[in-house]
Every structure is written in C-alpha cells, then in structure tokens.
Design a protein around this motif. Structure first.
Motif, PDB file in Angstrom:
ATOM      1  N   THR A   1       7.116   5.223   3.542  1.00  0.00           N
ATOM      2  CA  THR A   1       7.458   6.307   4.401  1.00  0.00           C
ATOM      3  C   THR A   1       6.475   6.163   5.857  1.00  0.00           C
ATOM      4  OG1 THR A   1       5.317   7.391   3.247  1.00  0.00           O
ATOM      5  CG2 THR A   1       7.780   7.629   2.501  1.00  0.00           C
ATOM      6  N   LEU A   2       5.839   5.255   5.895  1.00  0.00           N
ATOM      7  CA  LEU A   2       5.021   4.911   7.231  1.00  0.00           C
ATOM      8  C   LEU A   2       6.000   4.297   8.439  1.00  0.00           C
ATOM      9  CD1 LEU A   2       2.076   4.941   8.329  1.00  0.00           C
ATOM     10  CD2 LEU A   2       1.870   2.710   7.616  1.00  0.00           C
TER      11      LEU A   2
ATOM     12  N   GLU B   1       0.931   3.970  -5.059  1.00  0.00           N
ATOM     13  CA  GLU B   1       0.665   5.113  -3.862  1.00  0.00           C
ATOM     14  C   GLU B   1       0.545   4.356  -2.714  1.00  0.00           C
ATOM     15  OE1 GLU B   1       0.053   8.708  -2.466  1.00  0.00           O
ATOM     16  OE2 GLU B   1       0.574   8.130  -4.378  1.00  0.00           O
TER      17      GLU B   1
ATOM     18  N   GLN C   1      -3.600   5.697   2.319  1.00  0.00           N
ATOM     19  CA  GLN C   1      -2.872   5.708   3.787  1.00  0.00           C
ATOM     20  C   GLN C   1      -3.480   4.548   4.306  1.00  0.00           C
ATOM     21  OE1 GLN C   1      -0.134   7.369   4.352  1.00  0.00           O
ATOM     22  NE2 GLN C   1      -0.023   7.206   6.310  1.00  0.00           N
TER      23      GLN C   1
ATOM     24  N   ARG D   1       3.514   4.845   0.452  1.00  0.00           N
ATOM     25  CA  ARG D   1       2.993   5.284   1.881  1.00  0.00           C
ATOM     26  C   ARG D   1       3.741   4.203   2.786  1.00  0.00           C
ATOM     27  NH1 ARG D   1      -1.212   9.247   1.947  1.00  0.00           N
ATOM     28  NH2 ARG D   1      -1.484  10.101   0.023  1.00  0.00           N
TER      29      ARG D   1
END
Length: 335
Positions: A165-166, A158, A130, A162
């Motif tokens: 979707t951030l 990965e 993240q 993220r």
C-alpha cells in the motif's frame, strides 16, 4: 566460450572489467549497485577460457557503443532514461533514474544493501512496521526477501501489507529515515530525493522470493485482512505456470540446472501446456523417460509439488539474474 553474439550482457561486462586491469575495474565497480557488483563478481569467477579474440570483440563492441553515445549533452536525460529502462525494466529503473537525474542520494539506506540480511533484520526488527516497509521497498526484492526470513513472524505480514500500500513517500520522511540509519551505521552522506517507493509490484516481488511455506503464510495473513489487496499482489507474482512464457532457449537452459526428481514433482502439478513446453525442449528419449517417470510416480502431496515448483522458480530467477534467461519479458543488463 563461443561466438561473441551469444554472450549475455553480464558476460560481456565481466570480460570488459577483466580486460581493464584491477585498478581501473575497481574504479568502475565503485559506481555500481551492490546487486550489480554481486552479479558481475559471480560471472567473472565463472568465466573460463576467454580467448583473445572474444576479448577483442567485446572491447571493439564497447568502443563502438561509446562512439555512438552523445558527448555534447544534447538529449542526455532522455538517453539515460531509455538506456536504464532497456537495461533494468521500467520498475527497477524508475528509482535509479530519479536519483541520477535529480541528484538524490540515500546513503544511509544504501548502506543497508551491503549488509548481511540477518544484520539488517536485527537493525529494523524493533522499528514501526511502516519503517520496516520503507526499508524493504528500498531494497532489491531478493535481498528484501532474505531480510523478511529473519524478521519476527508477527512483523512479516504487517510489513509486506504496508509495502503493497506504499506508493509515495514525502522526501522529508525518507530523508529523516536515511539520517537515522546513517547515525546507526556511523555513515555519512547527503540528501535524499526519492519520492516513489513500494507498491503492489514491490510487495509481489519480495513475496515471490520467499520460501514456499513463508510466502503462503504471509499471503494468507494479507488475504484475511484485505482480500482485494491480496488478489492484486497475487496477480503481480511470478508463479510456476508463468514459465510458459519463457522462450525455448530459456527452458533448455533451465532444464540443465533442474534435478530430475525436482522436475518430476513440479510437473505433477503443472498444466498440460507447460508440461508439453518442457517435453518439446528435451530429446525424444529424455521426454519419453520423463513421461514414464511421471506415470510411475503416482499421487504426491500438494506440499511436495509446491516445494519443487518453488525450487525451480528459484533456479529460474538465479539464471535470470545471471543474464542467461529472461522471465516476464525482462531483458539483459550491462553493456
């Protein structure tokens, strides 16, 4: 060089800085982003035989623009919003507008933009995905793509998943991340006030800049985990067939930089309309020779076609960054 009206925005900006002298030009450069400094530096180095008349026309144009600007503070915010959106496009302008109009800064993260991609990757490779996603989303897509190339294979998919979707980040979380990088880089700075970061378009822009095999592996990994998200990212990516939207002048500029063999491989996998677009922007003789070469080439591997198309897309994006062509309706920056 030619008539001033034919100069791109970046070229006019470069001539202006060259006219200012070293000290004043350096002072202006202090307020530009790393991407802008790089773009201007390349353009300044490439400028040759700028006549006195061209320089005077650029300076006169700049002075006239200044005279039309508001100096009374009336409607300044809207002026800045409109100016940056026209110069950079909505997506790129949003975060910059947020920082300018609301006083936000992110000096620790900003310092990463000046670092070598390998060094940035080394700095974040052991962080949580993240955190890596937030760093990549903060960078310009081409720099983020360079960083991704140096990240461990397991982390690439990965992190970009993220990024996609951030959509928003709490100011406190970004401030904490900024302070961490300030400490690691021994930098100093003030507060962070950025809440909009990442998203599907940001992920698509980064993946678009990656080398073909790498981007394919990452997209396959995202598709395995979330097919709908992968499709949304794909829809936002600039692909070879999208060159059909580039105007004729842009295609002509592109053709000057594409090696003949690369064009042959790329067009073997292109649709008929795009082939015709390239043909009509060549001389009749060159178009006939290219058609003959395409027929004589015979079957080629899909990987060779994809590699050639990626190479041409990289050339197109480099020309766009230099202000020489426009992709996807993007406009010129600077003055």
């Amino acid at each position: 060089m030619g008539d001033n009206a034919e100069l791109s925005g970046v070229e006019r900006s470069a001539i202006l800085l060259l006219s200012l002298g070293e000290d004043d030009a350096a002072e202006v450069m202090r307020y530009l982003s790393p991407k802008e400094v790089q773009k201007l530096g390349i353009t300044m180095a490439a400028l040759q035989r700028v006549s006195r008349e061209e320089a005077e026309l650029v300076l006169r144009d700049f002075r006239e623009r200044l005279e039309r600007m508001t100096a009374l503070g009336v409607g300044t915010d809207q002026y800045i919003r409109n100016m940056l959106t026209k110069a950079l496009g909505q997506d790129k302008a949003n975060n910059l507008i947020e920082r300018i109009l609301h006083g936000g800064e992110a000096s620790g993260l900003e310092n990463l933009k000046w670092m070598d991609a390998r060094a940035v990757a080394e700095l974040i490779r052991l962080e949580h995905p993240q955190v890596v996603a937030m760093v990549l989303a903060y960078m310009e897509p081409d720099q983020a793509a360079e960083v991704v190339q140096f990240l461990p294979e397991r982390l690439r998919k990965e992190a970009l998943l993220r990024v996609a979707t951030l959509e928003s980040v709490q100011p406190g979380a970004l401030r904490e991340l900024n302070e961490i990088f300030e400490q690691q880089l021994s930098g100093s700075g003030d507060r962070v006030h950025v809440s909009s970061l990442g998203g599907i378009k940001a992920a698509a822009d980064i993946i678009n800049k990656l080398e073909g095999a790498t981007s394919t592996r990452i997209m396959d990994g995202i598709k395995d985990q979330d097919g709908d998200l992968a499709q949304k990212i794909q829809d936002q990516m600039f692909v070879f067939d999208d060159l059909i939207g580039v105007d004729d002048r842009g295609i002509q500029a592109l053709l000057r930089d594409i090696p003949s063999e690369t064009l042959i491989f790329a067009l073997k996998g292109a649709n008929g309309d795009l082939r015709d677009k390239f043909f009509k922007n060549m001389s009749k003789r060159a178009a006939e020779m290219l058609r003959d070469d395409l027929e004589a080439k015979g079957p080629v591997r899909v990987s060779e076609v994809e590699g050639a198309q990626k190479e041409i897309l990289a050339i197109a994006m480099r020309l766009e960054a230099a202000g020489q062509i426009a992709l996807g309706g993007s406009g010129e920056a600077m003055i």
